[in-house]
Design a protein around this motif. Structure first.
Motif, PDB file in Angstrom:
ATOM      1  N   ALA A   1       0.828  -1.208   0.000  1.00 21.04           N
ATOM      2  CA  ALA A   1       0.000   0.000   0.000  1.00 21.04           C
ATOM      3  C   ALA A   1       0.862   1.258   0.000  1.00 21.04           C
ATOM      4  O   ALA A   1       0.530   2.248  -0.662  1.00 21.04           O
ATOM      5  N   ASN A   2       1.980   1.225   0.718  1.00 22.08           N
ATOM      6  CA  ASN A   2       2.889   2.368   0.698  1.00 22.08           C
ATOM      7  C   ASN A   2       3.486   2.562  -0.690  1.00 22.08           C
ATOM      8  O   ASN A   2       3.596   3.697  -1.175  1.00 22.08           O
ATOM      9  N   ALA A   3       3.864   1.476  -1.355  1.00 21.37           N
ATOM     10  CA  ALA A   3       4.410   1.576  -2.708  1.00 21.37           C
ATOM     11  C   ALA A   3       3.373   2.164  -3.672  1.00 21.37           C
ATOM     12  O   ALA A   3       3.695   3.025  -4.496  1.00 21.37           O
TER      13      ALA A   3
ATOM     14  N   ARG B   1       1.379   6.765  -6.728  1.00 24.03           N
ATOM     15  CA  ARG B   1       0.295   7.695  -7.066  1.00 24.03           C
ATOM     16  C   ARG B   1       0.737   9.142  -6.861  1.00 24.03           C
ATOM     17  O   ARG B   1       0.415  10.019  -7.671  1.00 24.03           O
ATOM     18  N   CYS B   2       1.450   9.376  -5.790  1.00 27.06           N
ATOM     19  CA  CYS B   2       1.945  10.722  -5.511  1.00 27.06           C
ATOM     20  C   CYS B   2       2.866  11.190  -6.635  1.00 27.06           C
ATOM     21  O   CYS B   2       2.723  12.306  -7.150  1.00 27.06           O
TER      22      CYS B   2
ATOM     23  N   GLY C   1       2.926  17.658 -10.902  1.00 31.61           N
ATOM     24  CA  GLY C   1       2.627  18.553 -12.019  1.00 31.61           C
ATOM     25  C   GLY C   1       1.153  18.718 -12.308  1.00 31.61           C
ATOM     26  O   GLY C   1       0.772  19.529 -13.146  1.00 31.61           O
ATOM     27  N   SER C   2       0.294  17.974 -11.634  1.00 28.85           N
ATOM     28  CA  SER C   2      -1.147  18.114 -11.864  1.00 28.85           C
ATOM     29  C   SER C   2      -1.722  19.175 -10.925  1.00 28.85           C
ATOM     30  O   SER C   2      -1.122  19.520  -9.908  1.00 28.85           O
ATOM     31  N   LYS C   3      -2.892  19.675 -11.267  1.00 30.42           N
ATOM     32  CA  LYS C   3      -3.580  20.659 -10.427  1.00 30.42           C
ATOM     33  C   LYS C   3      -4.667  19.963  -9.631  1.00 30.42           C
ATOM     34  O   LYS C   3      -5.285  19.009 -10.106  1.00 30.42           O
TER      35      LYS C   3
ATOM     36  N   ALA D   1      -1.364  11.604   2.205  1.00 29.67           N
ATOM     37  CA  ALA D   1      -2.747  11.409   1.772  1.00 29.67           C
ATOM     38  C   ALA D   1      -2.873  10.217   0.828  1.00 29.67           C
ATOM     39  O   ALA D   1      -3.803   9.409   0.963  1.00 29.67           O
ATOM     40  N   GLU D   2      -1.947  10.090  -0.107  1.00 29.71           N
ATOM     41  CA  GLU D   2      -2.014   8.986  -1.071  1.00 29.71           C
ATOM     42  C   GLU D   2      -1.768   7.637  -0.401  1.00 29.71           C
ATOM     43  O   GLU D   2      -2.449   6.648  -0.683  1.00 29.71           O
TER      44      GLU D   2
END
Length: 164
Positions: free
Chosen positions: A14-16, A21-22, A27-29, A46-47
């Motif tokens: 889950a950490n991986a 995901r992070c 670069g995304s908004k 959060a991720e």
């Protein structure tokens, strides 16, 4: 409420997923309802916490968790995939005792929305509060204070406890 203990190998996976995901979101908004930075925690935490909640719901319900990761430019392509199994969304609770129900998911047949919260700073256990059908959640939910047109919230006391 059920407490799901996360095993070492599950914690690592889950950490991986959370870290991936992070990184994929660099670069995304943020969506408009996430613009208030004062209400947010760092994206990495959060991720990872969200991935742990998804894994915990999958474990509790004996359902498949794909641990999806995609680049932010492909969000539209994959945004409708369920978090768990074929029809389960997982909402992580952090500071409130309400679960978000999103308007854009009202067309999803048989969608269930689970509410979960990681326990403690190490996040090695997850509280799963229960679930509500998307349809019922939208019907009984109240408009949120952060996105009232598109998000309604349901208190965790209104959820069905998962009995397995």
């Amino acid at each position: 409420m059920a407490i799901v203990k996360i095993e070492k190998w599950e914690y690592e996976r889950a950490n991986a997923v959370g870290i991936a995901r992070c990184v994929a979101r660099w670069g995304s908004k943020d969506a408009p309802h996430y613009q208030d930075k004062a209400r947010q925690e760092d994206n990495r935490t959060a991720e990872v916490a969200s991935a742990l909640c998804e894994l915990a719901v999958a474990k509790l319900t004996n359902s498949y968790w794909h641990g999806h990761v995609w680049h932010w430019t492909e969000h539209a392509k994959y945004r409708d995939l369920p978090d768990v199994g074929k029809n389960t969304e997982v909402r992580r609770l952090r500071t409130r005792n309400t679960v978000a129900i999103r308007r854009r998911q009202n067309d999803k047949e048989n969608l269930k929305v689970f509410a979960a919260r990681v326990i403690g700073p190490e996040m090695d256990s997850v509280e799963v509060y229960g679930y509500i059908s998307q349809k019922q959640g939208w019907e009984i939910g109240v408009p949120s204070d952060y996105d009232p047109e598109n998000t309604r919230v349901v208190h965790i006391d209104q959820l069905t406890k998962y009995e397995g």
